[in-house]
Design an enzyme around this catalytic site. Structure first.
Site, PDB file in Angstrom:
ATOM      1  N   LEU A 271      -9.032  -3.154  10.835  1.00 60.07           N
ATOM      2  CA  LEU A 271      -9.131  -1.359  11.043  1.00 60.07           C
ATOM      3  C   LEU A 271      -9.883  -1.275  12.327  1.00 60.07           C
ATOM      4  O   LEU A 271     -10.885  -2.141  12.607  1.00 60.07           O
ATOM      5  CB  LEU A 271      -9.420  -0.974   9.927  1.00 60.07           C
ATOM      6  CG  LEU A 271      -8.702  -0.845   8.615  1.00 60.07           C
ATOM      7  CD1 LEU A 271      -9.110  -0.129   7.493  1.00 60.07           C
ATOM      8  CD2 LEU A 271      -7.424  -0.070   9.001  1.00 60.07           C
TER       9      LEU A 271
ATOM     10  N   HIS B  28       0.709  -1.111  -0.059  1.00 63.49           N
ATOM     11  CA  HIS B  28      -0.109   0.051  -0.013  1.00 63.49           C
ATOM     12  C   HIS B  28       1.016   1.329   0.027  1.00 63.49           C
ATOM     13  O   HIS B  28       1.059   1.918   1.048  1.00 63.49           O
ATOM     14  CB  HIS B  28      -0.895   0.018   1.188  1.00 63.49           C
ATOM     15  CG  HIS B  28      -1.831  -1.156   1.317  1.00 63.49           C
ATOM     16  ND1 HIS B  28      -1.755  -2.433   1.535  1.00 63.49           N
ATOM     17  CD2 HIS B  28      -3.261  -1.069   0.941  1.00 63.49           C
ATOM     18  CE1 HIS B  28      -2.654  -3.225   1.521  1.00 63.49           C
ATOM     19  NE2 HIS B  28      -3.696  -2.383   1.157  1.00 63.49           N
TER      20      HIS B  28
ATOM     21  N   GLU C 268     -17.217  -3.833  24.478  1.00 63.03           N
ATOM     22  CA  GLU C 268     -16.210  -4.918  24.529  1.00 63.03           C
ATOM     23  C   GLU C 268     -15.115  -4.998  23.608  1.00 63.03           C
ATOM     24  O   GLU C 268     -14.065  -5.592  23.930  1.00 63.03           O
ATOM     25  CB  GLU C 268     -17.345  -6.433  24.457  1.00 63.03           C
ATOM     26  CG  GLU C 268     -17.992  -6.634  25.706  1.00 63.03           C
ATOM     27  CD  GLU C 268     -19.367  -6.080  25.608  1.00 63.03           C
ATOM     28  OE1 GLU C 268     -20.023  -6.042  26.626  1.00 63.03           O
ATOM     29  OE2 GLU C 268     -19.695  -5.176  24.708  1.00 63.03           O
TER      30      GLU C 268
ATOM     31  N   HIS D 285      -5.436   2.406  -4.363  1.00 65.83           N
ATOM     32  CA  HIS D 285      -5.251   1.846  -2.951  1.00 65.83           C
ATOM     33  C   HIS D 285      -4.613   0.359  -3.160  1.00 65.83           C
ATOM     34  O   HIS D 285      -5.351  -0.613  -3.771  1.00 65.83           O
ATOM     35  CB  HIS D 285      -6.544   1.821  -2.307  1.00 65.83           C
ATOM     36  CG  HIS D 285      -6.502   1.564  -0.882  1.00 65.83           C
ATOM     37  ND1 HIS D 285      -6.159   2.134   0.372  1.00 65.83           N
ATOM     38  CD2 HIS D 285      -6.662  -0.119  -0.491  1.00 65.83           C
ATOM     39  CE1 HIS D 285      -6.312   1.280   1.242  1.00 65.83           C
ATOM     40  NE2 HIS D 285      -6.424  -0.024   0.939  1.00 65.83           N
TER      41      HIS D 285
END
Length: 616
Positions: free
Chosen positions: A121, A32, A361, A256
């Site tokens: 991510l 990337h 959580e 990308h």
């Protein structure tokens, strides 16, 4: 105005880093580079502008600042930064993405300068929260944690969990940097270049937002310096250009995750201009302060009256409190259910080592990774059902080599009237799927307490499954429960079958054993408290000496105890029958639900007789 010589040197270093990012991804044929080029100036300014402090010769220095690339796909930039610091050779850079190289496509713990594994991510900021909490509240050290974030991942809910909790704990030692380069994988991001939109949201959550031009070294250095004087966590919102420095890929969609071909690489290098391969950046040295710490001390002894049943969830908190002197790096994180999970017992005894993470959580598990990577032993607790929300964080923690312990309470239909939304019925399967994980399922207070200590002693991911209802005490205080073991609670030379169970269903199996014995039928009962790794020797001995095996579990059949036992006994011809939760659960009393799902004493007795009838 910054010293011109300093700015010119940063520009030279930035140009070299851009070259490295392009060269290594072209050599690899993948990567990337455009995502790396957009953040190059930001990270060059951070590492070599005087704000970041790190001793390259002491990777484990407790005062080293932490750097996390939440946008882990910008790994060419991450590795190139350390090369520009003189810590990674150009030759090593060219091994990027090759089999066996520590310079993997997204950073993992295999790379010596990686604070944690990233790339899925939305997780880096949570890990940063754990590291910042550790610095501020446990180690009492001045190190700072910096997290590079992509604008695309700001759509992740886990980011806002992290942002909220960081503001709640006033983590002014945490700095986020959003690389707002406008373009995601398939086009424009949610807010494009509207940096003010990010700033407004971050401000509203209690952070200090600083909007800058992400390619102006003067503004970049000012922003990092300003972060030192903030009373709040700081988010630097930087407007950048994807592919910055190479005109034919700058701000162009479709690039990308695309490495330049050799011809395009040569063209790009010409655009960059003269590269000074000898220039190196200097990283400021950290202070040399000692973290707060305590020496291990003997722990108290296990003590549970035999005549007083106790829920394993309650014994968890008692056990964690008992063993703390022996493991003084322990801490507890809970998702606003500590009065149900049993963690409140530890909170009462050691409030300075308990962190309320509220009903979030994903961030809780991510923060636990941050604590673990800082040398602590975090115990994370919530209802087993709700851990499914954080499975990706659990999955990724494995690649950080995180030493975390996760406790899921209220497992199975035996919780009763609360109904299926609260019933953990997939958790064993979930945690068994994690590479090298340990899955423990105690059945009484003594085994729970002992297994909490085993979990603390073990290096790696451990899951402990606890239940809501009180259960009788089965074991004496001196009983041991090594990981990978089991307990044979009923055995005779007349055993026709073996029943393997754990937790609530073990007590049902014992009642079934007593009932069958009255009818002249003898069965062996095994407490499979260690679901992973299994006690294969005991299971295979049982398979050799009894006619059939029945597993009983308060869990769905897929991925549970039954499948684990079947897999272990696959080379043998013994039949294995699995009693598990197979109907849609509903509200009811625990006993009604155990009967309904056919995992109770009645079901076990019936299954033994059914199989015996078939055998005849």
């Amino acid at each position: 105005m910054k010293n011109r010589d300093k700015l010119e040197k940063l520009e030279k270093i930035g140009k070299l880093i851009r070259y490295y990012s392009l060269a290594m991804s072209t050599e690899a044929g993948s990567g990337h580079p455009t995502s790396s080029l957009s953040a190059t100036d930001l990270m060059t300014g951070l590492l070599f502008g005087g704000s970041f402090r790190y001793d390259l010769e002491r990777l484990d220095h407790p005062n080293n600042d932490r750097l996390i690339f939440s946008k882990g796909h910008a790994s060419p930039l991450f590795y190139s930064l350390w090369a520009a610091a003189g810590a990674v050779s150009e030759k090593e850079l060219m091994t990027f993405r090759r089999f066996g190289s520590p310079l993997e496509g997204h950073p993992t713990a295999a790379f010596r300068y990686a604070s944690a594994a990233t790339g899925s991510l939305g997780q880096g900021l949570s890990i940063g929260v754990g590291m910042a909490l550790n610095a501020m509240y446990l180690d009492k050290l001045p190190y700072r944690t910096y997290v590079l974030l992509g604008d695309s991942e700001m759509a992740e809910g886990s980011q806002w969990e992290s942002i909220q909790i960081a503001a709640w704990y006033k983590l002014n030692n945490l700095v986020g940097i959003i690389d707002v380069n406008r373009l995601g994988q398939r086009g424009e991001t949610m807010y494009g270049w509207d940096v003010e939109a990010y700033a407004r949201k971050v401000d509203a959550f209690g952070w200090k937002a600083v909007v800058i031009d992400g390619h102006s070294y003067g503004g970049i250095l000012d922003a990092f310096e300003a972060a030192f004087g903030s009373e709040k966590p700081v988010m630097i919102v930087a407007k950048t250009v994807k592919g910055k420095g190479v005109s034919f890929i700058e701000n162009k969609n479709g690039w990308h995750g695309v490495a330049l071909k050799r011809d395009d690489f040569e063209r790009a290098v010409k655009e960059l201009g003269e590269i000074d391969h000898s220039v190196r950046g200097e990283i400021a040295r950290p202070e040399d302060l000692k973290p707060q710490s305590a020496e291990p001390q003997p722990a108290g002894k296990i003590n549970y009256p035999k005549d007083k049943p106790l829920a394993t969830r309650k014994a968890y908190g008692i056990g964690l409190t008992r063993i703390y002197p022996r493991f003084p790096t322990i801490l507890s994180l809970d998702a606003e259910v500590s009065n149900s999970t049993g963690a409140e017992k530890f909170k009462e005894a050691h409030p300075d080592r308990f962190f309320e993470m509220f009903i979030a959580e994903q961030n809780m598990v991510g923060a636990a990774v941050g604590f673990a990577r800082s040398g602590k032993i975090p115990f994370v607790s919530t209802f087993a059902a709700f851990l499914s929300r954080a499975f990706d964080q659990v999955r990724m923690s494995r690649y950080s080599d995180a030493n975390i312990k996760i406790v899921g309470s209220h497992a199975g239909v035996s919780i009763g009237q609360d109904g299926p939304s609260q019933m953990g019925l997939e958790d064993i399967a979930m945690f068994r799927a994690i590479l090298n994980s340990v899955v423990l399922y105690p059945s009484d207070a003594v085994s729970t307490d002992a297994l909490v200590e085993e979990a603390a002693r073990h290096k790696g991911i451990v899951y402990i499954r606890t239940t809501r209802m009180d259960t009788p005490i089965l074991y004496g205080a001196d009983e041991t429960f090594p990981i990978g073991g089991s307990k044979i609670l009923r055995k005779s030379d007349k055993d026709i079958a073996t029943v393997v169970a754990a937790g609530v269903t073990l007590h049902e199996a014992l009642k079934a054993c007593d009932e069958l014995e009255k009818q002249g039928i003898h069965i062996r009962v095994i407490d499979l408290y260690s679901v992973k790794p299994l006690d294969e020797a005991t299971l295979r001995d049982a398979a050799s000496s009894t006619d059939f095996i029945i597993t009983v579990e308060d869990h769905y059949p897929e991925g549970g105890i039954g499948e684990a036992v079947r897999s272990s006994l696959a080379p043998m011809s013994v039949p294995v029958y699995c009693l598990a939760v197979r109907k849609t659960p509903k509200s009811g009393s625990p006993q009604e639900l155990l009967d309904y799902e056919e995992i109770s004493q009645k079901a076990i007795v019936a299954k033994v007789k059914e199989v015996m009838g078939k055998a005849k």
